[in-house]
Design a protein around this motif. Structure first.
Motif, PDB file in Angstrom:
ATOM      1  N   THR A  20       0.844  -1.207   0.000  1.00 62.44           N
ATOM      2  CA  THR A  20       0.000   0.000   0.000  1.00 62.44           C
ATOM      3  C   THR A  20       0.877   1.255   0.000  1.00 62.44           C
ATOM      4  O   THR A  20       0.591   2.234  -0.698  1.00 62.44           O
ATOM      5  N   ILE A  21       1.940   1.208   0.792  1.00 62.88           N
ATOM      6  CA  ILE A  21       2.857   2.357   0.840  1.00 62.88           C
ATOM      7  C   ILE A  21       3.540   2.538  -0.522  1.00 62.88           C
ATOM      8  O   ILE A  21       3.696   3.656  -1.011  1.00 62.88           O
ATOM      9  N   ILE A  22       3.923   1.425  -1.139  1.00 66.06           N
ATOM     10  CA  ILE A  22       4.567   1.509  -2.464  1.00 66.06           C
ATOM     11  C   ILE A  22       3.615   2.145  -3.477  1.00 66.06           C
ATOM     12  O   ILE A  22       4.006   3.018  -4.264  1.00 66.06           O
ATOM     13  N   GLN A  23       2.357   1.738  -3.428  1.00 67.16           N
ATOM     14  CA  GLN A  23       1.366   2.332  -4.350  1.00 67.16           C
ATOM     15  C   GLN A  23       1.196   3.819  -4.090  1.00 67.16           C
ATOM     16  O   GLN A  23       1.049   4.623  -5.013  1.00 67.16           O
ATOM     17  N   LYS A  24       1.192   4.171  -2.811  1.00 71.52           N
ATOM     18  CA  LYS A  24       0.993   5.577  -2.450  1.00 71.52           C
ATOM     19  C   LYS A  24       2.161   6.438  -2.957  1.00 71.52           C
ATOM     20  O   LYS A  24       1.961   7.563  -3.413  1.00 71.52           O
ATOM     21  N   ALA A  26       3.942   5.846  -5.614  1.00 71.66           N
ATOM     22  CA  ALA A  26       3.814   5.991  -7.061  1.00 71.66           C
ATOM     23  C   ALA A  26       2.690   6.949  -7.427  1.00 71.66           C
ATOM     24  O   ALA A  26       2.795   7.698  -8.400  1.00 71.66           O
ATOM     25  N   SER A  27       1.599   6.941  -6.646  1.00 70.01           N
ATOM     26  CA  SER A  27       0.479   7.814  -7.016  1.00 70.01           C
ATOM     27  C   SER A  27       0.703   9.260  -6.536  1.00 70.01           C
ATOM     28  O   SER A  27       0.213  10.197  -7.151  1.00 70.01           O
ATOM     29  N   THR A  28       1.474   9.437  -5.464  1.00 67.75           N
ATOM     30  CA  THR A  28       1.688  10.787  -4.921  1.00 67.75           C
ATOM     31  C   THR A  28       2.917  11.463  -5.529  1.00 67.75           C
ATOM     32  O   THR A  28       2.969  12.692  -5.605  1.00 67.75           O
ATOM     33  N   GLN A  29       3.914  10.679  -5.915  1.00 71.00           N
ATOM     34  CA  GLN A  29       5.191  11.194  -6.455  1.00 71.00           C
ATOM     35  C   GLN A  29       5.758  12.339  -5.613  1.00 71.00           C
ATOM     36  O   GLN A  29       5.911  13.474  -6.081  1.00 71.00           O
ATOM     37  N   PRO A  30       6.052  12.046  -4.339  1.00 72.83           N
ATOM     38  CA  PRO A  30       6.491  13.118  -3.437  1.00 72.83           C
ATOM     39  C   PRO A  30       7.834  13.708  -3.852  1.00 72.83           C
ATOM     40  O   PRO A  30       8.680  13.015  -4.424  1.00 72.83           O
ATOM     41  N   ALA A  48      15.195   7.142  -6.295  1.00 72.07           N
ATOM     42  CA  ALA A  48      13.976   7.908  -5.969  1.00 72.07           C
ATOM     43  C   ALA A  48      12.958   7.810  -7.111  1.00 72.07           C
ATOM     44  O   ALA A  48      11.758   7.596  -6.875  1.00 72.07           O
ATOM     45  N   LEU A  49      13.428   7.928  -8.340  1.00 71.29           N
ATOM     46  CA  LEU A  49      12.510   7.818  -9.487  1.00 71.29           C
ATOM     47  C   LEU A  49      11.930   6.416  -9.594  1.00 71.29           C
ATOM     48  O   LEU A  49      10.730   6.246  -9.873  1.00 71.29           O
ATOM     49  N   ALA A  50      12.757   5.400  -9.373  1.00 73.32           N
ATOM     50  CA  ALA A  50      12.288   4.012  -9.518  1.00 73.32           C
ATOM     51  C   ALA A  50      11.147   3.696  -8.557  1.00 73.32           C
ATOM     52  O   ALA A  50      10.245   2.921  -8.886  1.00 73.32           O
ATOM     53  N   ILE A  51      11.178   4.300  -7.373  1.00 74.03           N
ATOM     54  CA  ILE A  51      10.119   4.005  -6.398  1.00 74.03           C
ATOM     55  C   ILE A  51       8.941   4.977  -6.530  1.00 74.03           C
ATOM     56  O   ILE A  51       7.996   4.920  -5.738  1.00 74.03           O
ATOM     57  N   GLY A  52       9.014   5.883  -7.511  1.00 73.46           N
ATOM     58  CA  GLY A  52       7.876   6.771  -7.749  1.00 73.46           C
ATOM     59  C   GLY A  52       8.063   8.182  -7.247  1.00 73.46           C
ATOM     60  O   GLY A  52       7.176   9.025  -7.404  1.00 73.46           O
ATOM     61  N   GLY A  53       9.208   8.469  -6.639  1.00 74.33           N
ATOM     62  CA  GLY A  53       9.441   9.812  -6.109  1.00 74.33           C
ATOM     63  C   GLY A  53       9.868  10.806  -7.175  1.00 74.33           C
ATOM     64  O   GLY A  53      10.139  10.438  -8.319  1.00 74.33           O
ATOM     65  N   ARG A 273       6.947  -1.676  -7.739  1.00 73.25           N
ATOM     66  CA  ARG A 273       5.922  -0.640  -7.824  1.00 73.25           C
ATOM     67  C   ARG A 273       4.775  -1.113  -8.728  1.00 73.25           C
ATOM     68  O   ARG A 273       3.598  -1.006  -8.377  1.00 73.25           O
ATOM     69  N   ASN A 274       5.129  -1.682  -9.890  1.00 66.09           N
ATOM     70  CA  ASN A 274       4.083  -2.149 -10.818  1.00 66.09           C
ATOM     71  C   ASN A 274       3.326  -3.349 -10.266  1.00 66.09           C
ATOM     72  O   ASN A 274       2.111  -3.452 -10.417  1.00 66.09           O
ATOM     73  N   LEU A 275       4.069  -4.264  -9.612  1.00 65.46           N
ATOM     74  CA  LEU A 275       3.401  -5.435  -9.024  1.00 65.46           C
ATOM     75  C   LEU A 275       2.407  -4.982  -7.953  1.00 65.46           C
ATOM     76  O   LEU A 275       1.287  -5.496  -7.864  1.00 65.46           O
ATOM     77  N   SER A 276       2.824  -3.999  -7.147  1.00 64.45           N
ATOM     78  CA  SER A 276       1.943  -3.531  -6.075  1.00 64.45           C
ATOM     79  C   SER A 276       0.697  -2.863  -6.643  1.00 64.45           C
ATOM     80  O   SER A 276      -0.409  -3.016  -6.110  1.00 64.45           O
ATOM     81  N   ARG A 277       0.874  -2.146  -7.750  1.00 60.49           N
ATOM     82  CA  ARG A 277      -0.264  -1.467  -8.374  1.00 60.49           C
ATOM     83  C   ARG A 277      -1.303  -2.477  -8.864  1.00 60.49           C
ATOM     84  O   ARG A 277      -2.507  -2.240  -8.794  1.00 60.49           O
ATOM     85  N   THR A 278      -0.834  -3.640  -9.335  1.00 54.66           N
ATOM     86  CA  THR A 278      -1.764  -4.631  -9.882  1.00 54.66           C
ATOM     87  C   THR A 278      -2.119  -5.718  -8.865  1.00 54.66           C
ATOM     88  O   THR A 278      -2.708  -6.738  -9.217  1.00 54.66           O
ATOM     89  N   GLY A 279      -1.726  -5.497  -7.605  1.00 55.58           N
ATOM     90  CA  GLY A 279      -2.129  -6.431  -6.554  1.00 55.58           C
ATOM     91  C   GLY A 279      -1.360  -7.740  -6.540  1.00 55.58           C
ATOM     92  O   GLY A 279      -1.722  -8.683  -5.829  1.00 55.58           O
ATOM     93  N   GLN A 280      -0.265  -7.833  -7.318  1.00 51.85           N
ATOM     94  CA  GLN A 280       0.532  -9.086  -7.335  1.00 51.85           C
ATOM     95  C   GLN A 280       1.610  -8.991  -6.256  1.00 51.85           C
ATOM     96  O   GLN A 280       2.770  -8.695  -6.550  1.00 51.85           O
TER      97      GLN A 280
END
Ligand code: ATP
Ligand code: TZP
Ligand code: MG
Ligand code: MG
Length: 292
Positions: A20-24, A26-30, A48-53, A273-280
């Motif tokens: 859930t944190i990983i998805q957050k 990627a969606s927030t891009q802090p 930082a970019l790889a994890i969505g930051g 990040r992608n696996l977490s987004r798709t629930g895998q």
């Protein structure tokens, strides 16, 4: 500053929270404001970019108040500090403290030279760090130990056993009212009350420069999106994401040593990040954490 320990934290609850944190992220891009050393700028920005930051590597204290208003977090890494960088670090620390933004300190090489021993004291006297992370020699120095010599930025052979490491992080975290992480083959992290040990990761992380620094970047990014709630859990989740990605990279057939490990590690951070987004989220089952 305050933190809010959850009474119901278990290894299972932390493992469940990690995707859930990983998805957050990627969606927030802090915004990931890193005041880091000259060695790791590029690698830490790519992590930082790889994890969505959204990384900004800025060592200019004068622009820190503007950046502090952007709801991200700050890393202060002492790896290649000079007298000029010190004043920039103190200015940025004050700016983030003023708005309650998370700040992580990586006192790289703190036990190696008189300049660094004195530098870490000056930084800690200058404001509040949400998290302090370092290797054994660095955290021993933060705790106030003297009479030992760190060889450069590396810890060398571990001298403390697990119980001593746990007691050290707990006592420093209690004293500083924050979270303290000592990395190594087994990481130990505490909020001053609870101590968690994490056994994930891979020896190849010790064979590349900047793996400790980029872990700091990762944890700070997590803190930017997990501003409320149990910070110890959030920090452990960041460590798990980082270390399980390293394990997945090291297992790959195309990884033959430190050189091929670096791009594979970035790819696996991105893949989680992608696996977490798709629930895998089967990968989260390889987490190895225990409360001590
Ligand atoms: P040092 O330079 O002393 O190695 P560092 O700042 O580079 O310190 P490390 O202690 O190497 O930091 O930790 C960086 C990351 O690598 C952490 O996630 C840690 O758990 C991991 N790590 C380091 N060595 C190992 C190992 N032998 N096995 C598993 N994970 C490791
Ligand atoms: N010299 C000054 S900072 C630095 C070196 C080699 C990088 C240290 O990185 P890490 O992550 O602590 O190994
Ligand atoms: Mg290292
Ligand atoms: Mg380090």
């Amino acid at each position: 500053a305050s933190f809010n320990p959850s009474q119901t934290s278990t290894p299972e609850s932390i493992i469940a929270r990690t995707p859930t944190i990983i998805q957050k992220l990627a969606s927030t891009q802090p915004l990931c404001h890193n005041m880091t050393n000259l060695v790791v700028q590029n690698f830490a920005a790519n992590v930082a970019l790889a994890i969505g930051g959204s990384p900004i590597m800025s060592n200019n204290g004068l622009e820190a108040p503007d950046l502090a208003n952007l709801k991200g977090s700050l890393v202060i890494n002492m790896g290649t500090t000079t007298p000029e960088t010190r004043s920039n670090h103190l200015a940025a620390l004050a700016a983030y403290n003023a708005v309650g933004g998370p700040v992580l300190l990586d006192p790289v090489g703190a036990g190696a030279t008189a300049q660094r021993r004195e530098g870490v004291k000056a930084l800690m006297a200058g404001g509040y760090f949400t998290v302090i992370k370092g290797n054994e020699g660095e955290i021993r120095t933060v705790a106030g130990a003297s009479g030992f010599q760190q060889r450069g930025v590396d810890s060398g052979t571990a001298q403390l056993d697990l119980a001593a490491r746990a007691e050290l992080v707990r006592s420093v975290a209690r004293r500083e009212r924050n979270i303290v992480l000592m990395t190594g083959e087994k990481d130990v992290v505490s909020d001053g009350t609870r101590v968690v040990a994490i056994t994930n990761g891979h020896a190849l992380l010790g064979a590349i420069t900047g793996s400790g620094c980029a872990l700091g970047t990762t944890i700070a990014a997590v803190l930017a999106v997990e501003r409320e709630g149990d910070r110890l859990e959030a920090v452990v989740a960041g460590i798990l994401m980082y270390e399980i990605a390293a394990e997945r990279a090291a297992e790959r057939e195309d990884v033959r040593g430190p050189g091929t490990f670096i791009p594979a590690f970035l790819d696996e951070l991105y893949t989680l990040r992608n696996l977490s987004r798709t629930g895998q989220n089967e990968w989260a089952k390889s987490a190895k954490i225990e409360f001590l």
